[in-house]
Scaffold this motif. Structure first.
Motif, PDB file in Angstrom:
ATOM      1  N   ARG A   1      -7.400  -7.927   0.037  1.00 27.47           N
ATOM      2  CA  ARG A   1      -6.677  -8.559   1.127  1.00 27.47           C
ATOM      3  C   ARG A   1      -5.902  -9.759   0.610  1.00 27.47           C
TER       4      ARG A   1
ATOM      5  N   ARG B   1       0.855  -1.187   0.000  1.00 28.76           N
ATOM      6  CA  ARG B   1       0.000   0.000   0.000  1.00 28.76           C
ATOM      7  C   ARG B   1       0.894   1.242   0.000  1.00 28.76           C
TER       8      ARG B   1
ATOM      9  N   THR C   1      -7.308 -13.558  -0.758  1.00 28.41           N
ATOM     10  CA  THR C   1      -8.724 -13.411  -1.090  1.00 28.41           C
ATOM     11  C   THR C   1      -8.852 -13.111  -2.577  1.00 28.41           C
TER      12      THR C   1
END
Length: 377
Positions: free
Chosen positions: A334, A305, A337
């Motif tokens: 995430r 990020r 996922t």
């Protein structure tokens, strides 16, 4: 005035061929950057231009004069190295003045040249200090000042910012770009950092295993790489590559199949392509969430990020473990996922079985075209 011509330049170390017939012309006032992976020959080529390494074959011509047999001091060049190579016992003034003292220049003229270089590099308040009192960026400026006072035809830079931290590198990139505009000098710069290349160069020379793989303006190499090597080298994060099958060609482009999905890529087709396995290239910044001409699901394994952007490294259909997507910073993905993503045909590159790019029919903006070909603006 600093024009450079490399005419079929070769370099051997024993039986090992480091440079394989390099052909390149650098125009007066250009800022040209050599990039490529470690061992590609970029620093060797720079040292040969400087006269620090002998040329095995071919000609190095500066301003119309063949300089192969001339020593470095006679070539009209000045070189800035990765290490600052400053004399720690000398002041900034004496470090900058050193090459002029070697030439036995009269003191008044020497003083004027040093003070002018110091003013350009914002070192005029540091002239009586010694290198140990300076920051890394200031020391590199002293090394550049030592080159400026010689008023060379060509400046050579060998990874001059690699010893600086990230913030200082960014500052020095700006300073070097300003310096180039101010001096209007010919500069040849070697780096492994493509951010430096993309932000400073008028023209980038991409070297691969002793050969020039492509030359061009930064945006030209980004939008229209000549081959898969350049496509994978220019751009950060690097381009993703996916195997596709050619379904057919038309006047509109090449239709490819990826896992049962077809898309028409706007590239110039070639004969006898149906059924061939080709390589589709897609940059991480062109991956989008949901929808697209080709859609697929990725499973992020590592997420970075960065604020404005989120970089996700993922597995794709159990094949590409390090498939990379650069997504908006606000996305809520995430690790582990699955995420639905897609790509548009207009953003894709296509390469043949030998890695040669198909010509893309991309619509570049007026700004892009002016940067790629400034003379047309």
């Amino acid at each position: 005035m600093g024009q450079l011509l490399l005419n079929n330049v070769q370099k051997f170390y024993g039986d090992y061929e480091v440079l394989k017939g390099v052909q390149l012309e650098v125009k007066n006032g250009e800022f040209v950057v050599f990039v490529g992976p470690s061992g590609c020959g970029k620093s060797t080529l720079l040292r040969m231009i400087a006269g620090l390494d002998a040329t095995t074959a071919g000609d190095i011509v500066i301003n119309g004069v063949r300089v192969n047999d001339l020593p470095p001091v006679k070539r009209g060049i000045a070189m800035v190295f990765q290490s600052y190579a400053l004399y720690p016992h000398m002041t900034v003034f004496e470090n900058i003045a050193f090459p002029l003292r070697v030439e036995k220049m009269e003191e008044a003229k020497l003083k004027a040249k040093v003070e002018n270089a110091a003013r350009i590099l914002h070192l005029d308040q540091r002239l009586q200090q010694k290198p140990g009192m300076l920051s890394g960026g200031q020391r590199q400026r002293v090394a550049i000042g030592r080159a400026i006072v010689r008023e060379p035809k060509i400046f050579l830079f060998d990874e001059p910012l690699s010893n600086l931290d990230a913030a200082l590198r960014a500052d020095m990139r700006i300073e070097l770009a300003k310096l180039h505009r101010q001096l209007k000098a010919t500069m040849i710069y070697v780096t492994h950092d493509q951010v430096e290349a993309m932000t400073m160069a008028d023209r980038i020379v991409v070297l691969d295993a002793g050969n020039i793989s492509q030359t061009g303006a930064p945006l030209e190499l980004y939008h229209k790489p000549a081959n898969q090597f350049v496509a994978g080298f220019i751009g950060n994060p690097k381009m993703n590559f996916l195997p596709v099958t050619c379904k057919g060609v038309s006047a509109s482009g090449v239709e490819v199949d990826y896992l049962g999905q077809t898309a028409l890529l706007p590239v110039t087709p070639r004969d006898s392509m149906a059924g061939k396995t080709l390589t589709l290239g897609i940059r991480p910044e062109h991956i989008q969430l949901n929808g697209g001409d080709i859609v697929f699901t990725v499973t992020p394994t590592v997420i970075e990020r960065l604020g404005a952007n989120t970089v996700a490294y993922a597995s794709l259909n159990g094949e590409a473990e390090n498939f990379c997507a650069m997504l908006p910073g606000s996305v809520g993905i995430r690790p582990d996922t699955p995420v639905a993503t897609g790509i548009n045909a207009a953003d894709c590159h296509l390469f043949d079985e030998e890695g040669i790019a198909f010509e893309r029919r991309v619509e570049l903006t007026e700004i892009d075209m002016n940067v790629i070909n400034p003379t047309a603006a």
